[in-house]
Design an enzyme around this catalytic site. Structure first.
Site, PDB file in Angstrom:
ATOM      1  N   ASP A   1      40.764  -7.314  47.502  1.00  0.00           N
ATOM      2  CA  ASP A   1      41.130  -7.674  46.131  1.00  0.00           C
ATOM      3  C   ASP A   1      42.620  -7.988  46.119  1.00  0.00           C
ATOM      4  OD1 ASP A   1      41.889  -7.637  43.391  1.00  0.00           O
ATOM      5  OD2 ASP A   1      40.035  -6.572  42.948  1.00  0.00           O
TER       6      ASP A   1
ATOM      7  N   GLU B   1      39.270 -11.924  47.112  1.00  0.00           N
ATOM      8  CA  GLU B   1      39.132 -11.955  45.646  1.00  0.00           C
ATOM      9  C   GLU B   1      40.460 -12.188  44.945  1.00  0.00           C
ATOM     10  OE1 GLU B   1      36.590  -8.988  43.948  1.00  0.00           O
ATOM     11  OE2 GLU B   1      38.021  -8.555  42.341  1.00  0.00           O
TER      12      GLU B   1
ATOM     13  N   GLU C   1      37.992 -12.208  36.963  1.00  0.00           N
ATOM     14  CA  GLU C   1      38.069 -11.060  36.048  1.00  0.00           C
ATOM     15  C   GLU C   1      39.077 -11.273  34.925  1.00  0.00           C
ATOM     16  OE1 GLU C   1      39.189  -8.472  39.418  1.00  0.00           O
ATOM     17  OE2 GLU C   1      40.672  -7.610  38.073  1.00  0.00           O
TER      18      GLU C   1
ATOM     19  N   ASP D   1      34.762  -9.932  33.521  1.00  0.00           N
ATOM     20  CA  ASP D   1      34.696  -8.557  33.031  1.00  0.00           C
ATOM     21  C   ASP D   1      34.003  -8.647  31.675  1.00  0.00           C
ATOM     22  OD1 ASP D   1      36.529  -5.674  33.321  1.00  0.00           O
ATOM     23  OD2 ASP D   1      35.533  -6.166  31.418  1.00  0.00           O
TER      24      ASP D   1
ATOM     25  N   HIS E   1      33.141  -7.951  37.001  1.00  0.00           N
ATOM     26  CA  HIS E   1      34.198  -7.009  37.348  1.00  0.00           C
ATOM     27  C   HIS E   1      33.929  -5.695  36.622  1.00  0.00           C
ATOM     28  CE1 HIS E   1      38.261  -5.313  36.166  1.00  0.00           C
ATOM     29  NE2 HIS E   1      38.316  -5.278  37.476  1.00  0.00           N
TER      30      HIS E   1
ATOM     31  N   GLU F   1      29.423  -4.244  40.905  1.00  0.00           N
ATOM     32  CA  GLU F   1      30.630  -3.538  41.379  1.00  0.00           C
ATOM     33  C   GLU F   1      30.655  -2.122  40.809  1.00  0.00           C
ATOM     34  OE1 GLU F   1      34.488  -5.033  40.035  1.00  0.00           O
ATOM     35  OE2 GLU F   1      35.522  -3.623  41.364  1.00  0.00           O
TER      36      GLU F   1
HETATM   37  C1  LIG Z   1      41.933  -2.792  42.711  1.00  0.00           C
HETATM   38  C2  LIG Z   1      42.388  -3.942  41.870  1.00  0.00           C
HETATM   39  O1  LIG Z   1      43.747  -4.155  42.058  1.00  0.00           O
HETATM   40  C3  LIG Z   1      42.090  -3.764  40.399  1.00  0.00           C
HETATM   41  O2  LIG Z   1      42.799  -2.675  39.891  1.00  0.00           O
HETATM   42  C4  LIG Z   1      40.616  -3.634  40.107  1.00  0.00           C
HETATM   43  C5  LIG Z   1      39.954  -4.941  40.347  1.00  0.00           C
HETATM   44  O3  LIG Z   1      40.548  -5.997  40.286  1.00  0.00           O
HETATM   45  C6  LIG Z   1      38.534  -4.982  40.690  1.00  0.00           C
HETATM   46  O4  LIG Z   1      37.865  -3.947  40.591  1.00  0.00           O
HETATM   47  O5  LIG Z   1      38.060  -6.046  41.041  1.00  0.00           O
HETATM   48 MG   LIG Z   2      39.408  -7.647  41.231  1.00  0.00          MG
END
Ligand SMILES: C[C@H](O)[C@H](O)CC(=O)C(=O)O
Ligand SMILES: [Mg+2]
Length: 391
Positions: free
Chosen positions: A214, A240, A268, A290, A317, A337
Protein backbone atom coordinates in the site's frame (compact mmCIF):
# COMPACT_ATOMS: atom_id res chain seq x y z
CA UNK A 1 -44.46 -3.07 4.88
CA UNK A 2 -46.33 0.05 6.00
CA UNK A 3 -44.93 3.07 4.19
CA UNK A 4 -42.74 4.81 6.75
CA UNK A 5 -41.49 8.35 6.55
CA UNK A 6 -38.37 9.96 7.99
CA UNK A 7 -39.07 11.92 11.16
CA UNK A 8 -35.63 13.22 12.11
CA UNK A 9 -31.98 13.20 11.04
CA UNK A 10 -29.26 13.70 13.68
CA UNK A 11 -25.50 14.06 13.31
CA UNK A 12 -23.11 13.41 16.19
CA UNK A 13 -19.34 13.21 16.42
CA UNK A 14 -16.80 11.01 18.16
CA UNK A 15 -13.11 11.65 18.85
CA UNK A 16 -10.49 8.91 18.83
CA UNK A 17 -10.54 5.59 16.94
CA UNK A 18 -14.01 4.70 15.59
CA UNK A 19 -14.48 5.43 11.88
CA UNK A 20 -11.42 7.71 11.93
CA UNK A 21 -9.20 4.65 12.20
CA UNK A 22 -6.06 6.78 12.03
CA UNK A 23 -6.93 8.52 15.32
CA UNK A 24 -4.96 6.07 17.47
CA UNK A 25 -3.08 6.97 20.63
CA UNK A 26 0.21 5.35 21.63
CA UNK A 27 2.26 3.17 19.28
CA UNK A 28 0.38 1.85 16.25
CA UNK A 29 1.82 0.28 13.09
CA UNK A 30 -0.57 2.48 11.06
CA UNK A 31 1.32 5.61 12.11
CA UNK A 32 4.91 4.38 12.02
CA UNK A 33 6.94 6.06 9.27
CA UNK A 34 4.57 5.26 6.41
CA UNK A 35 5.33 6.79 3.00
CA UNK A 36 2.81 9.54 2.17
CA UNK A 37 2.56 12.56 -0.14
CA UNK A 38 3.80 14.59 2.87
CA UNK A 39 7.02 12.56 3.11
CA UNK A 40 8.56 15.21 0.86
CA UNK A 41 8.75 17.28 4.07
CA UNK A 42 11.14 15.57 6.54
CA UNK A 43 9.35 16.99 9.59
CA UNK A 44 6.13 15.14 8.59
CA UNK A 45 7.71 11.77 7.73
CA UNK A 46 7.57 9.80 10.96
CA UNK A 47 3.89 10.25 11.82
CA UNK A 48 0.79 10.88 9.71
CA UNK A 49 -0.84 12.45 12.74
CA UNK A 50 1.89 15.14 12.55
CA UNK A 51 0.33 16.43 9.32
CA UNK A 52 -3.23 15.98 10.56
CA UNK A 53 -4.45 12.63 9.21
CA UNK A 54 -6.72 12.37 12.26
CA UNK A 55 -8.16 15.90 12.32
CA UNK A 56 -11.61 15.02 11.02
CA UNK A 57 -12.85 12.51 13.58
CA UNK A 58 -15.90 10.29 13.24
CA UNK A 59 -19.35 11.32 12.04
CA UNK A 60 -22.37 9.30 13.20
CA UNK A 61 -25.56 9.83 11.18
CA UNK A 62 -28.82 8.65 12.75
CA UNK A 63 -32.09 8.59 10.83
CA UNK A 64 -35.32 8.08 12.78
CA UNK A 65 -38.50 6.84 11.10
CA UNK A 66 -42.00 7.94 12.18
CA UNK A 67 -42.43 4.70 14.19
CA UNK A 68 -39.27 5.44 16.25
CA UNK A 69 -37.00 2.94 14.44
CA UNK A 70 -33.48 4.36 14.09
CA UNK A 71 -30.93 3.47 11.41
CA UNK A 72 -27.37 4.76 11.65
CA UNK A 73 -23.98 4.75 9.99
CA UNK A 74 -20.47 5.97 10.77
CA UNK A 75 -17.86 7.54 8.53
CA UNK A 76 -14.85 9.87 8.66
CA UNK A 77 -16.17 13.46 8.53
CA UNK A 78 -16.41 14.78 12.11
CA UNK A 79 -17.77 18.26 12.84
CA UNK A 80 -17.65 19.39 9.19
CA UNK A 81 -19.82 16.45 8.23
CA UNK A 82 -22.16 17.06 11.16
CA UNK A 83 -22.68 20.65 9.98
CA UNK A 84 -23.40 19.50 6.40
CA UNK A 85 -25.97 16.94 7.61
CA UNK A 86 -27.77 19.21 10.04
CA UNK A 87 -27.67 22.51 8.17
CA UNK A 88 -27.94 21.31 4.59
CA UNK A 89 -28.82 17.66 3.88
CA UNK A 90 -31.53 16.99 6.50
CA UNK A 91 -34.07 18.94 4.40
CA UNK A 92 -33.90 16.29 1.66
CA UNK A 93 -34.81 13.51 4.11
CA UNK A 94 -37.24 14.68 6.76
CA UNK A 95 -40.85 13.99 5.76
CA UNK A 96 -39.83 11.75 2.82
CA UNK A 97 -40.61 8.01 2.55
CA UNK A 98 -37.68 5.92 3.83
CA UNK A 99 -37.64 4.14 0.44
CA UNK A 100 -36.77 7.36 -1.44
CA UNK A 101 -33.09 6.37 -1.49
CA UNK A 102 -32.31 7.32 -5.11
CA UNK A 103 -34.10 10.67 -4.94
CA UNK A 104 -32.44 11.57 -1.65
CA UNK A 105 -28.97 10.65 -2.97
CA UNK A 106 -29.49 12.65 -6.13
CA UNK A 107 -30.73 15.71 -4.25
CA UNK A 108 -27.84 15.54 -1.75
CA UNK A 109 -25.32 15.28 -4.59
CA UNK A 110 -26.79 17.96 -6.89
CA UNK A 111 -27.38 20.45 -4.08
CA UNK A 112 -23.77 20.22 -2.82
CA UNK A 113 -22.08 20.35 -6.25
CA UNK A 114 -21.07 23.96 -5.79
CA UNK A 115 -18.87 23.02 -2.83
CA UNK A 116 -18.73 19.22 -2.95
CA UNK A 117 -18.06 16.55 -5.62
CA UNK A 118 -15.38 14.73 -3.59
CA UNK A 119 -13.77 14.46 -0.15
CA UNK A 120 -15.58 15.25 3.05
CA UNK A 121 -18.87 16.13 1.35
CA UNK A 122 -19.00 12.73 -0.31
CA UNK A 123 -17.97 11.07 2.97
CA UNK A 124 -20.95 12.79 4.54
CA UNK A 125 -23.38 11.85 1.75
CA UNK A 126 -22.09 8.28 2.11
CA UNK A 127 -22.85 8.33 5.84
CA UNK A 128 -26.43 9.47 5.22
CA UNK A 129 -26.94 6.90 2.47
CA UNK A 130 -25.62 4.05 4.64
CA UNK A 131 -27.82 5.13 7.56
CA UNK A 132 -30.81 5.03 5.21
CA UNK A 133 -29.97 1.48 4.12
CA UNK A 134 -29.55 0.50 7.76
CA UNK A 135 -32.96 1.97 8.57
CA UNK A 136 -34.67 0.26 5.64
CA UNK A 137 -33.13 -3.08 6.63
CA UNK A 138 -34.28 -2.69 10.22
CA UNK A 139 -37.82 -1.76 9.16
CA UNK A 140 -38.03 -4.76 6.83
CA UNK A 141 -36.27 -7.11 9.25
CA UNK A 142 -33.67 -7.94 6.59
CA UNK A 143 -29.89 -7.62 6.30
CA UNK A 144 -28.70 -4.99 3.82
CA UNK A 145 -27.28 -7.69 1.53
CA UNK A 146 -30.83 -8.98 1.03
CA UNK A 147 -31.93 -5.49 -0.07
CA UNK A 148 -29.11 -5.58 -2.64
CA UNK A 149 -30.30 -8.74 -4.35
CA UNK A 150 -28.93 -11.37 -2.00
CA UNK A 151 -25.58 -13.14 -1.63
CA UNK A 152 -23.71 -14.74 -4.53
CA UNK A 153 -21.51 -16.78 -2.15
CA UNK A 154 -21.90 -18.35 1.27
CA UNK A 155 -18.99 -16.61 2.96
CA UNK A 156 -16.40 -13.91 2.42
CA UNK A 157 -12.69 -14.52 2.29
CA UNK A 158 -10.24 -11.82 3.30
CA UNK A 159 -6.76 -10.52 2.85
CA UNK A 160 -5.34 -8.52 5.77
CA UNK A 161 -3.75 -5.08 5.71
CA UNK A 162 -1.09 -4.51 8.35
CA UNK A 163 2.56 -4.59 9.20
CA UNK A 164 2.60 -8.39 9.74
CA UNK A 165 1.60 -10.42 6.67
CA UNK A 166 3.43 -13.37 8.27
CA UNK A 167 1.00 -13.20 11.20
CA UNK A 168 -1.92 -12.71 8.77
CA UNK A 169 -0.94 -15.99 7.13
CA UNK A 170 -1.04 -17.79 10.50
CA UNK A 171 -4.48 -16.25 11.11
CA UNK A 172 -5.87 -17.78 7.91
CA UNK A 173 -5.96 -14.78 5.58
CA UNK A 174 -5.37 -15.27 1.85
CA UNK A 175 -2.79 -12.47 1.65
CA UNK A 176 -1.14 -9.60 3.43
CA UNK A 177 -0.85 -5.99 2.31
CA UNK A 178 1.84 -4.00 4.05
CA UNK A 179 2.45 -0.29 4.12
CA UNK A 180 5.34 1.03 2.08
CA UNK A 181 7.65 2.73 4.56
CA UNK A 182 10.04 4.84 2.48
CA UNK A 183 9.13 7.51 -0.04
CA UNK A 184 11.05 8.76 -3.09
CA UNK A 185 12.36 11.63 -0.92
CA UNK A 186 14.32 9.04 1.08
CA UNK A 187 16.41 8.29 -1.98
CA UNK A 188 18.22 5.13 -3.00
CA UNK A 189 18.73 4.11 0.63
CA UNK A 190 14.96 4.19 1.22
CA UNK A 191 14.37 2.31 -2.04
CA UNK A 192 16.75 -0.43 -0.94
CA UNK A 193 15.08 -0.62 2.50
CA UNK A 194 11.66 -1.02 0.83
CA UNK A 195 12.90 -3.91 -1.27
CA UNK A 196 14.69 -5.49 1.71
CA UNK A 197 11.46 -5.41 3.76
CA UNK A 198 9.54 -7.10 0.95
CA UNK A 199 12.27 -9.71 0.48
CA UNK A 200 12.33 -10.46 4.20
CA UNK A 201 8.55 -10.81 4.35
CA UNK A 202 8.61 -13.12 1.32
CA UNK A 203 11.14 -15.27 3.16
CA UNK A 204 8.81 -15.44 6.16
CA UNK A 205 5.56 -16.23 4.31
CA UNK A 206 6.87 -18.52 1.57
CA UNK A 207 6.07 -18.44 -2.14
CA UNK A 208 2.34 -19.10 -2.20
CA UNK A 209 1.01 -16.29 -0.05
CA UNK A 210 -0.14 -12.99 -1.62
CA UNK A 211 1.99 -10.00 -0.68
CA UNK A 212 0.93 -6.48 -1.63
CA UNK A 213 2.15 -2.94 -1.02
CA UNK A 214 0.00 0.00 0.00
CA UNK A 215 1.84 3.11 -1.21
CA UNK A 216 -0.76 5.62 0.06
CA UNK A 217 -0.33 8.17 -2.77
CA UNK A 218 3.39 8.60 -2.02
CA UNK A 219 5.17 7.82 -5.30
CA UNK A 220 5.71 9.24 -8.77
CA UNK A 221 5.47 7.22 -11.99
CA UNK A 222 9.22 6.81 -12.41
CA UNK A 223 9.83 5.58 -8.83
CA UNK A 224 6.73 3.38 -8.85
CA UNK A 225 7.80 1.74 -12.10
CA UNK A 226 11.32 1.05 -10.81
CA UNK A 227 9.95 -0.25 -7.52
CA UNK A 228 7.44 -2.52 -9.26
CA UNK A 229 10.18 -4.08 -11.41
CA UNK A 230 12.49 -4.56 -8.42
CA UNK A 231 9.59 -6.10 -6.47
CA UNK A 232 8.73 -8.58 -9.18
CA UNK A 233 11.35 -11.13 -8.16
CA UNK A 234 9.80 -11.13 -4.66
CA UNK A 235 6.35 -11.92 -6.06
CA UNK A 236 4.53 -8.68 -5.28
CA UNK A 237 0.90 -9.32 -6.23
CA UNK A 238 -0.23 -5.72 -6.41
CA UNK A 239 0.97 -2.18 -5.97
CA UNK A 240 -1.76 -0.04 -4.41
CA UNK A 241 -2.41 3.69 -4.62
CA UNK A 242 1.06 4.47 -5.91
CA UNK A 243 0.16 7.97 -7.12
CA UNK A 244 -1.95 10.90 -6.01
CA UNK A 245 -5.64 10.30 -6.86
CA UNK A 246 -5.84 13.16 -9.39
CA UNK A 247 -3.08 11.72 -11.57
CA UNK A 248 -5.26 9.54 -13.84
CA UNK A 249 -2.70 9.90 -16.65
CA UNK A 250 0.05 8.66 -14.34
CA UNK A 251 -2.01 5.57 -13.46
CA UNK A 252 -2.46 4.82 -17.17
CA UNK A 253 1.29 5.12 -17.69
CA UNK A 254 2.11 3.03 -14.62
CA UNK A 255 -0.26 0.29 -15.73
CA UNK A 256 1.50 0.15 -19.09
CA UNK A 257 5.01 0.16 -17.58
CA UNK A 258 4.42 -2.25 -14.67
CA UNK A 259 5.66 -5.85 -15.00
CA UNK A 260 3.23 -8.21 -16.72
CA UNK A 261 1.02 -9.93 -14.16
CA UNK A 262 1.54 -7.40 -11.36
CA UNK A 263 -1.77 -5.71 -10.53
CA UNK A 264 -2.12 -1.94 -10.24
CA UNK A 265 -4.89 -1.02 -7.82
CA UNK A 266 -6.31 2.19 -6.43
CA UNK A 267 -9.47 4.15 -5.63
CA UNK A 268 -9.93 4.52 -1.86
CA UNK A 269 -9.72 8.32 -2.19
CA UNK A 270 -11.92 8.43 -5.30
CA UNK A 271 -15.66 9.12 -5.24
CA UNK A 272 -18.76 8.85 -7.45
CA UNK A 273 -19.40 7.01 -10.71
CA UNK A 274 -17.74 9.85 -12.63
CA UNK A 275 -14.49 9.70 -10.65
CA UNK A 276 -14.37 5.92 -11.04
CA UNK A 277 -15.18 6.18 -14.74
CA UNK A 278 -11.99 8.21 -15.16
CA UNK A 279 -10.07 5.69 -13.09
CA UNK A 280 -11.43 2.69 -15.02
CA UNK A 281 -10.34 4.30 -18.27
CA UNK A 282 -6.72 4.19 -17.02
CA UNK A 283 -6.81 0.38 -17.14
CA UNK A 284 -6.07 -0.26 -13.43
CA UNK A 285 -6.78 -3.85 -12.39
CA UNK A 286 -8.76 -3.47 -9.14
CA UNK A 287 -10.71 -0.45 -7.94
CA UNK A 288 -10.99 -0.01 -4.18
CA UNK A 289 -13.81 2.40 -3.24
CA UNK A 290 -14.30 3.01 0.46
CA UNK A 291 -18.04 2.50 0.97
CA UNK A 292 -18.12 5.27 3.57
CA UNK A 293 -16.36 7.75 1.28
CA UNK A 294 -17.29 6.97 -2.36
CA UNK A 295 -20.98 7.94 -2.08
CA UNK A 296 -22.35 5.03 -0.06
CA UNK A 297 -24.09 1.88 -1.27
CA UNK A 298 -26.34 3.76 -3.73
CA UNK A 299 -23.31 5.05 -5.62
CA UNK A 300 -21.27 1.88 -5.19
CA UNK A 301 -23.94 -0.12 -7.06
CA UNK A 302 -23.31 2.14 -10.07
CA UNK A 303 -19.53 2.15 -9.70
CA UNK A 304 -19.53 -1.63 -9.46
CA UNK A 305 -21.70 -2.10 -12.58
CA UNK A 306 -19.41 0.22 -14.50
CA UNK A 307 -16.35 -1.73 -13.30
CA UNK A 308 -17.99 -5.03 -14.23
CA UNK A 309 -18.53 -3.78 -17.78
CA UNK A 310 -14.78 -3.04 -17.93
CA UNK A 311 -13.93 -6.51 -16.56
CA UNK A 312 -12.46 -4.87 -13.45
CA UNK A 313 -12.68 -6.18 -9.88
CA UNK A 314 -14.10 -4.05 -7.06
CA UNK A 315 -12.51 -4.77 -3.68
CA UNK A 316 -13.63 -2.03 -1.30
CA UNK A 317 -11.16 -0.32 0.99
CA UNK A 318 -11.69 -1.16 4.69
CA UNK A 319 -15.28 -0.08 5.43
CA UNK A 320 -16.06 -3.09 7.67
CA UNK A 321 -19.77 -4.08 7.60
CA UNK A 322 -20.52 -1.52 4.90
CA UNK A 323 -18.16 -3.41 2.61
CA UNK A 324 -19.16 -6.93 3.70
CA UNK A 325 -22.87 -6.51 2.88
CA UNK A 326 -21.94 -5.30 -0.60
CA UNK A 327 -19.09 -7.67 -1.46
CA UNK A 328 -21.16 -10.75 -0.68
CA UNK A 329 -23.67 -9.70 -3.40
CA UNK A 330 -21.24 -9.16 -6.29
CA UNK A 331 -19.37 -11.66 -8.46
CA UNK A 332 -16.77 -9.04 -9.45
CA UNK A 333 -15.86 -8.60 -5.75
CA UNK A 334 -14.33 -12.04 -5.10
CA UNK A 335 -12.69 -11.21 -1.76
CA UNK A 336 -12.59 -8.43 0.84
CA UNK A 337 -10.07 -6.37 2.81
CA UNK A 338 -9.66 -6.65 6.56
CA UNK A 339 -7.76 -3.74 8.08
CA UNK A 340 -5.78 -4.92 11.11
CA UNK A 341 -6.42 -2.30 13.81
CA UNK A 342 -4.46 -4.17 16.47
CA UNK A 343 -1.45 -1.97 17.45
CA UNK A 344 1.10 -4.39 16.07
CA UNK A 345 -1.21 -6.14 13.58
CA UNK A 346 -0.79 -9.42 15.41
CA UNK A 347 -4.42 -10.05 16.36
CA UNK A 348 -7.83 -9.65 14.75
CA UNK A 349 -9.82 -6.83 16.39
CA UNK A 350 -12.99 -5.10 15.11
CA UNK A 351 -12.11 -2.31 12.71
CA UNK A 352 -14.28 0.47 14.18
CA UNK A 353 -13.74 -0.55 17.81
CA UNK A 354 -14.82 0.66 20.32
CA UNK A 355 -17.61 2.56 18.56
CA UNK A 356 -19.65 -0.37 17.23
CA UNK A 357 -21.10 -3.36 19.05
CA UNK A 358 -21.53 -6.73 17.28
CA UNK A 359 -19.04 -5.77 14.55
CA UNK A 360 -18.22 -9.12 12.92
CA UNK A 361 -14.59 -10.12 12.24
CA UNK A 362 -13.15 -12.88 10.09
CA UNK A 363 -12.30 -16.16 11.73
CA UNK A 364 -9.60 -18.11 9.94
CA UNK A 365 -9.77 -15.44 7.22
CA UNK A 366 -13.45 -16.08 6.54
CA UNK A 367 -16.82 -14.67 7.52
CA UNK A 368 -20.46 -15.59 7.02
CA UNK A 369 -22.13 -12.16 6.95
CA UNK A 370 -24.66 -12.16 9.82
CA UNK A 371 -28.33 -11.98 8.83
CA UNK A 372 -29.15 -9.43 11.53
CA UNK A 373 -31.38 -6.62 10.09
CA UNK A 374 -29.68 -3.58 8.56
CA UNK A 375 -25.88 -3.66 8.80
CA UNK A 376 -26.23 -5.69 12.00
CA UNK A 377 -24.24 -3.39 14.28
CA UNK A 378 -25.19 -1.08 17.17
CA UNK A 379 -23.64 2.07 18.60
CA UNK A 380 -21.72 1.47 21.81
CA UNK A 381 -23.56 3.63 24.40
CA UNK A 382 -20.34 3.89 26.43
CA UNK A 383 -18.55 5.89 23.72
CA UNK A 384 -19.27 9.60 24.32
CA UNK A 385 -20.78 11.52 21.40
CA UNK A 386 -21.39 15.25 20.84
CA UNK A 387 -24.09 16.89 18.75
CA UNK A 388 -22.32 20.13 17.74
CA UNK A 389 -25.15 21.45 15.53
CA UNK A 390 -28.93 21.12 15.34
CA UNK A 391 -31.53 22.28 12.84
C1 LIG B 1 -2.03 1.24 5.52
C2 LIG B 1 -2.45 2.40 4.68
O1 LIG B 1 -1.47 3.39 4.71
C3 LIG B 1 -3.78 2.99 5.08
O2 LIG B 1 -3.71 3.52 6.37
C4 LIG B 1 -4.92 2.00 4.97
C5 LIG B 1 -5.18 1.72 3.53
O3 LIG B 1 -4.90 2.51 2.65
C6 LIG B 1 -5.79 0.45 3.14
O4 LIG B 1 -6.24 -0.29 4.02
O5 LIG B 1 -5.84 0.18 1.96
MG1 LIG C 1 -4.91 1.55 0.65
Amino acid sequence: MTQRTIKEVRATTVRGKGADYHDQDGYHWIDDHIATPMSAYPEFRQSRQSFGINVLGTLVVEIEADDGTVGFAVTTAGEIGAWIVEKHLARFLEGRPVTDIERIWDQMYRSTLYYGRRGVVLNTISGVDLALYDLLGRLRGEPVYALLGGPVRDELQFYATGARPDRAKELGFIGGKMPLHFSPSEGQEGFAKNIAELAEMRERVGDDFWLMWDCWMSLDVEYATRLAHAAQEHGLKWMEEALIPDDYWGYAQLKQQAPAGMLITTGEHEATRWGFRQLLETGVDIIQPDVGWCGGITELIKISALADSHGTMVVPHGSSVYSYHFVVTRTNSPFAEFLMMHETAEEVVPMFSPLLLNEPVPVNGRLVVPETPGFGVELNPEVPRDRPFTH
